[in-house]
Design a protein around this motif. Structure first.
Motif, PDB file in Angstrom:
ATOM      1  N   UNK A 144     -14.967   7.649 -50.525  1.00 58.07           N
ATOM      2  CA  UNK A 144     -13.549   7.557 -50.821  1.00 58.07           C
ATOM      3  C   UNK A 144     -13.524   7.090 -52.350  1.00 58.07           C
ATOM      4  N   UNK A 145     -13.867   6.128 -52.526  1.00 60.81           N
ATOM      5  CA  UNK A 145     -13.670   5.667 -53.962  1.00 60.81           C
ATOM      6  C   UNK A 145     -14.200   6.565 -55.091  1.00 60.81           C
ATOM      7  N   UNK A 146     -15.281   6.830 -54.885  1.00 59.09           N
ATOM      8  CA  UNK A 146     -15.924   7.805 -55.677  1.00 59.09           C
ATOM      9  C   UNK A 146     -15.423   9.413 -56.279  1.00 59.09           C
ATOM     10  N   UNK A 147     -14.916   9.771 -54.831  1.00 63.09           N
ATOM     11  CA  UNK A 147     -14.221  11.066 -54.694  1.00 63.09           C
ATOM     12  C   UNK A 147     -12.859  11.148 -54.987  1.00 63.09           C
ATOM     13  N   UNK A 148     -12.233   9.693 -55.402  1.00 61.55           N
ATOM     14  CA  UNK A 148     -10.880   9.599 -55.178  1.00 61.55           C
ATOM     15  C   UNK A 148      -9.714  10.363 -54.343  1.00 61.55           C
ATOM     16  N   UNK A 149     -10.545  10.228 -52.884  1.00 61.30           N
ATOM     17  CA  UNK A 149      -9.836  10.996 -51.949  1.00 61.30           C
ATOM     18  C   UNK A 149      -8.490  10.229 -51.622  1.00 61.30           C
ATOM     19  N   UNK A 150      -7.630  10.938 -51.503  1.00 61.52           N
ATOM     20  CA  UNK A 150      -6.216  10.586 -50.986  1.00 61.52           C
ATOM     21  C   UNK A 150      -6.131  10.080 -49.745  1.00 61.52           C
ATOM     22  N   UNK A 151      -6.747  11.082 -49.078  1.00 64.11           N
ATOM     23  CA  UNK A 151      -6.747  11.011 -47.320  1.00 64.11           C
ATOM     24  C   UNK A 151      -8.000  11.197 -46.745  1.00 64.11           C
ATOM     25  N   UNK A 152      -8.260  10.372 -45.899  1.00 64.71           N
ATOM     26  CA  UNK A 152      -9.807  10.280 -45.007  1.00 64.71           C
ATOM     27  C   UNK A 152      -9.257  10.573 -43.783  1.00 64.71           C
ATOM     28  N   UNK A 153      -9.828  11.952 -43.407  1.00 60.71           N
ATOM     29  CA  UNK A 153      -9.769  11.953 -41.959  1.00 60.71           C
ATOM     30  C   UNK A 153     -10.992  11.475 -41.332  1.00 60.71           C
ATOM     31  N   UNK A 154     -10.826  10.423 -40.401  1.00 58.82           N
ATOM     32  CA  UNK A 154     -11.885   9.443 -39.824  1.00 58.82           C
ATOM     33  C   UNK A 154     -12.060   9.807 -38.044  1.00 58.82           C
ATOM     34  N   UNK A 155     -13.227  10.102 -37.981  1.00 59.58           N
ATOM     35  CA  UNK A 155     -13.619  10.148 -36.469  1.00 59.58           C
ATOM     36  C   UNK A 155     -13.636   8.607 -36.117  1.00 59.58           C
ATOM     37  N   UNK A 156     -13.003   8.400 -34.597  1.00 60.87           N
ATOM     38  CA  UNK A 156     -13.083   7.137 -34.602  1.00 60.87           C
ATOM     39  C   UNK A 156     -14.470   6.576 -33.679  1.00 60.87           C
ATOM     40  N   UNK A 157     -15.119   7.449 -32.926  1.00 62.85           N
ATOM     41  CA  UNK A 157     -16.290   7.272 -32.068  1.00 62.85           C
ATOM     42  C   UNK A 157     -17.359   7.995 -33.047  1.00 62.85           C
ATOM     43  N   UNK A 158     -18.416   7.269 -33.572  1.00 61.95           N
ATOM     44  CA  UNK A 158     -19.554   7.670 -34.289  1.00 61.95           C
ATOM     45  C   UNK A 158     -20.646   6.772 -34.157  1.00 61.95           C
ATOM     46  N   UNK A 159     -21.788   7.246 -34.109  1.00 63.71           N
ATOM     47  CA  UNK A 159     -23.047   6.305 -34.187  1.00 63.71           C
ATOM     48  C   UNK A 159     -23.118   5.744 -35.245  1.00 63.71           C
ATOM     49  N   UNK A 160     -23.694   4.619 -35.509  1.00 65.94           N
ATOM     50  CA  UNK A 160     -23.713   3.924 -36.690  1.00 65.94           C
ATOM     51  C   UNK A 160     -22.678   3.136 -36.962  1.00 65.94           C
ATOM     52  N   UNK A 190     -13.458   2.348 -36.626  1.00 65.89           N
ATOM     53  CA  UNK A 190     -12.815   1.238 -37.097  1.00 65.89           C
ATOM     54  C   UNK A 190     -13.327   0.303 -38.239  1.00 65.89           C
ATOM     55  N   UNK A 191     -14.578   0.128 -38.129  1.00 65.07           N
ATOM     56  CA  UNK A 191     -15.418  -0.486 -39.107  1.00 65.07           C
ATOM     57  C   UNK A 191     -15.066  -0.078 -40.417  1.00 65.07           C
ATOM     58  N   UNK A 192     -15.353   1.446 -40.705  1.00 66.17           N
ATOM     59  CA  UNK A 192     -15.249   2.247 -41.921  1.00 66.17           C
ATOM     60  C   UNK A 192     -13.677   2.182 -42.144  1.00 66.17           C
ATOM     61  N   UNK A 193     -12.744   2.196 -41.304  1.00 68.99           N
ATOM     62  CA  UNK A 193     -11.468   1.944 -42.022  1.00 68.99           C
ATOM     63  C   UNK A 193     -11.362   0.799 -42.538  1.00 68.99           C
ATOM     64  N   UNK A 233     -10.912  19.708 -50.094  1.00 65.10           N
ATOM     65  CA  UNK A 233     -11.837  18.903 -49.212  1.00 65.10           C
ATOM     66  C   UNK A 233     -13.018  18.526 -50.296  1.00 65.10           C
ATOM     67  N   UNK A 234     -12.957  17.193 -50.683  1.00 69.42           N
ATOM     68  CA  UNK A 234     -13.866  16.739 -51.479  1.00 69.42           C
ATOM     69  C   UNK A 234     -15.283  16.063 -51.112  1.00 69.42           C
ATOM     70  N   UNK A 235     -15.401  16.204 -50.032  1.00 69.47           N
ATOM     71  CA  UNK A 235     -16.568  15.417 -49.370  1.00 69.47           C
ATOM     72  C   UNK A 235     -16.627  15.398 -47.988  1.00 69.47           C
ATOM     73  N   UNK A 236     -17.988  15.556 -47.322  1.00 64.89           N
ATOM     74  CA  UNK A 236     -18.191  15.409 -45.902  1.00 64.89           C
ATOM     75  C   UNK A 236     -19.036  14.347 -45.585  1.00 64.89           C
ATOM     76  N   UNK A 237     -18.975  13.426 -44.591  1.00 63.20           N
ATOM     77  CA  UNK A 237     -19.916  12.446 -44.168  1.00 63.20           C
ATOM     78  C   UNK A 237     -20.309  12.372 -42.734  1.00 63.20           C
ATOM     79  N   UNK A 238     -21.202  12.199 -41.916  1.00 63.68           N
ATOM     80  CA  UNK A 238     -21.289  12.425 -40.516  1.00 63.68           C
ATOM     81  C   UNK A 238     -21.497  11.008 -39.934  1.00 63.68           C
ATOM     82  N   UNK A 239     -21.007   9.909 -40.759  1.00 61.08           N
ATOM     83  CA  UNK A 239     -21.207   8.598 -40.307  1.00 61.08           C
ATOM     84  C   UNK A 239     -20.166   7.705 -41.088  1.00 61.08           C
ATOM     85  N   UNK A 240     -19.726   6.678 -40.492  1.00 62.83           N
ATOM     86  CA  UNK A 240     -18.835   5.673 -41.403  1.00 62.83           C
ATOM     87  C   UNK A 240     -19.505   5.083 -42.434  1.00 62.83           C
ATOM     88  N   UNK A 241     -20.844   4.895 -42.389  1.00 60.39           N
ATOM     89  CA  UNK A 241     -21.641   4.073 -43.403  1.00 60.39           C
ATOM     90  C   UNK A 241     -21.318   4.870 -44.462  1.00 60.39           C
TER      91      UNK A 241
END
Length: 237
Positions: free
Chosen positions: A59-75, A79-82, A45-53
């Motif tokens: 993802x780019x800076x951490x060179x993440x292969x996979x992003x596990x993304x909650x679909x419903x978040x404040x902010x 969908x937009x983050x994807x 696990x290379x990082x955590x965020x509490x918002x899609x912003x």
């Protein structure tokens, strides 16, 4: 590709670990995901965020292969983050996490570029397997999920505008694309067309390249948007 081999497999070198970014507004969910994933020797696990912003930048800076993304978040929601990740960090693939299984938000996220989706109560073994599948470059969409996706897609989603096809599909490629849209697996398509699974995979790769699509999920959605496959429950004409 990163994550496609098990640790120690092959010539004895240690395989590079799958790099995962977690995006979820619930801290307990992130902690649980981290514990499950980091128990695996080939996942980091290379990082955590509490918002899609900022998810695309992270993802780019951490060179993440996979992003596990909650679909419903404040902010900024999933969908937009994807969509931003698909545009700004195309090397990272998104798995959508949802509480409500398949709905219009999941469909929108798949349209935006996600490679699959999981409900949050997915067993841990399936979660780990999903991360590995998507990191290897495949799409996380079983034939049964494809059929459910398409039924829901027809019910809730209006057609989306598509750019013209980047290159003409051969007759066989059109057959394969239509079969994908019916939820057929590679093995089933191979049996239907009396060819090898390797040949089917080659056709799928060619289809993705010609249409400028990321993976099998995008090909299925494209096929329905373009009317290439019959819509479940809808009479022709």
């Amino acid at each position: 590709m990163t994550g496609s081999a098990e640790p120690g497999e092959g010539d004895g070198r240690v395989a590079e670990r799958v790099r995962v970014l977690l995006v979820d507004d619930e801290e307990l969910v992130r902690v649980g995901l981290r514990m499950i994933l980091e128990a695996q020797p080939d996942i980091e696990v290379v990082g955590e965020l509490r918002d899609g912003g900022g998810a695309a930048e992270a993802a780019r800076e951490s060179r993440a292969d996979v992003v596990l993304m909650d679909i419903r978040m404040p902010g900024t929601d999933g969908v937009r983050a994807t969509a931003e990740i698909a545009r700004e960090a195309p090397g990272s693939r998104v798995i959508i996490l949802t509480t409500f299984d398949l709905d219009e938000h999941v469909i929108d996220s798949l349209r935006a570029g996600a490679s699959g989706f999981l409900v949050k109560d997915t067993p841990r073994a399936e979660l780990v397997a999903a991360v590995r599948v998507v990191a290897s470059g495949d799409a996380l969409l079983t034939p049964s999920a494809t059929r459910r996706l398409l039924a829901e897609f027809v019910r809730v989603a209006p057609p989306a505008a598509r750019a013209p096809v980047a290159g003409p599909l051969t007759a066989r490629e059109q057959e394969v694309l239509a079969a994908l849209a019916r939820g057929r697996s590679n093995a089933e398509i191979a049996a239907d067309l009396v060819v090898s699974e390797h040949t089917v995979k080659t056709h799928v790769g060619s289809i993705l390249t010609k249409l400028g699509l990321r993976d099998r999920v995008q090909a299925v959605i494209y096929a329905f948007e373009q009317g290439i496959a019959a819509v479940p429950g809808r009479r022709p004409g």
